[in-house]
Motif scaffolding. Structure first.
Motif, mmCIF file in Angstrom:
data_model
loop_
_atom_site.group_PDB
_atom_site.id
_atom_site.type_symbol
_atom_site.label_atom_id
_atom_site.label_comp_id
_atom_site.label_asym_id
_atom_site.label_seq_id
_atom_site.Cartn_x
_atom_site.Cartn_y
_atom_site.Cartn_z
ATOM 1 N N ASP A 198 2.188 0.608 -6.455
ATOM 2 C CA ASP A 198 3.239 1.623 -6.312
ATOM 3 C C ASP A 198 2.931 2.862 -7.154
ATOM 4 N N GLN A 199 2.332 2.666 -8.313
ATOM 5 C CA GLN A 199 1.969 3.800 -9.164
ATOM 6 C C GLN A 199 0.935 4.688 -8.474
ATOM 7 N N GLU B 129 1.983 -5.326 -7.286
ATOM 8 C CA GLU B 129 2.751 -4.419 -6.443
ATOM 9 C C GLU B 129 3.193 -3.193 -7.244
ATOM 10 N N ALA B 130 3.564 -3.387 -8.502
ATOM 11 C CA ALA B 130 3.963 -2.270 -9.351
ATOM 12 C C ALA B 130 2.797 -1.320 -9.582
ATOM 13 N N GLU B 131 1.594 -1.864 -9.769
ATOM 14 C CA GLU B 131 0.423 -1.028 -9.999
ATOM 15 C C GLU B 131 0.040 -0.259 -8.734
ATOM 16 N N GLU C 208 -2.166 2.635 4.529
ATOM 17 C CA GLU C 208 -2.535 1.293 4.075
ATOM 18 C C GLU C 208 -2.700 0.340 5.259
ATOM 19 N N ARG D 198 0.524 4.898 -5.178
ATOM 20 C CA ARG D 198 1.238 5.544 -4.070
ATOM 21 C C ARG D 198 2.002 6.770 -4.566
ATOM 22 N N ALA D 199 2.682 6.600 -5.694
ATOM 23 C CA ALA D 199 3.455 7.712 -6.253
ATOM 24 C C ALA D 199 2.540 8.860 -6.657
ATOM 25 N N GLU E 98 4.381 -9.359 -8.403
ATOM 26 C CA GLU E 98 5.217 -8.219 -8.802
ATOM 27 C C GLU E 98 4.403 -7.227 -9.623
ATOM 28 N N ARG F 97 6.460 8.712 2.100
ATOM 29 C CA ARG F 97 6.419 7.280 1.805
ATOM 30 C C ARG F 97 5.981 6.490 3.033
ATOM 31 N N THR G 132 2.151 6.949 3.583
ATOM 32 C CA THR G 132 1.294 6.125 2.738
ATOM 33 C C THR G 132 1.260 4.694 3.257
ATOM 34 N N ALA G 133 2.382 4.212 3.803
ATOM 35 C CA ALA G 133 2.404 2.869 4.394
ATOM 36 C C ALA G 133 1.528 2.817 5.636
#
Length: 205
Positions: A118-119, A114-116, A153, A121-122, A111, A146, A149-150
């Motif tokens: 996501d940062q 994944e949060a890092e 990756e 990506r944002a 988690e 969004r 970006t997927a």
């Protein structure tokens, strides 16, 4: 070496090892051997490999975030090309770790990591919108970005495993996908038209 310097050195060693071996397979012994220190010293800074992996991912994501900010003086299309080049180079540099992070079931993908991710990506979406002159994306455009970006990756993951085209060809293909996905988000969407014109000024989207 101060405690802070020693900790940073151990993280850098871990990243070096992760550039050659999947983090799932790396042990404290591997890090100790590469750093030429005892395992006991590593345990003074990291109670287990999970903590060391998390610290290494944090450092890597911060470095990636910096590398993904292109020269604002370049045309937007060239900024995107440069940012994609940096992302591909980063993924290639840390290929075993990148593959582990994006493959399901890896112990590296937590988690926190994944949060890092996501940062980052944002940040990419925010920079793209800001530099194309879009103040607030529509729901359709936001979804398109969004999804793009997927695609980036996933495509880079497949490229690392298959090498079916050159890096330059991959960059161009990913740019084409962005324009296609943004365009498909709706011709009547003013924000989408602004973004596409920012990337390709002569576009009539």
């Amino acid at each position: 070496m101060s405690p802070q310097q020693r900790r940073a050195d151990l993280i850098r060693t871990a990243l070096d090892v992760f550039s050659r071996t999947s983090p799932d397979q790396v042990t404290m012994e591997d890090i100790a051997t590469t750093a030429d220190v005892s395992r006991a010293l590593i345990y003074r800074y990291f109670p287990n490999m999970a903590e060391l992996r998390a610290a290494a991912v944090n450092v890597a994501m911060r470095e990636l975030a910096q590398r993904l900010v292109p020269d604002a003086n370049l045309p937007l299309l060239e900024q995107l090309r440069a940012a994609l080049g940096e992302f591909i180079a980063f993924a290639e540099e840390y290929a075993p770790a990148y593959i582990s992070l994006l493959r399901g079931g890896s112990i590296v993908a937590t988690e926190q990591t994944e949060a890092e991710i996501d940062q980052v990506r944002a940040q990419v979406r925010r920079l793209l919108l800001e530099r194309s002159g879009v103040d607030e994306p529509s729901a359709r455009l936001d979804l398109a970005l969004r999804c793009w970006t997927a695609v980036v990756e996933s495509a880079v993951l497949m490229w690392l495993e298959e090498r079916s085209m050159s890096r330059a060809e991959l960059q161009s293909w990913l740019l084409d996908q962005l324009l296609a996905m943004a365009g498909a988000s709706g011709a009547g969407d003013a924000e989408t038209r602004t973004l596409v014109r920012g990337i390709v000024p002569d576009s009539h989207e």
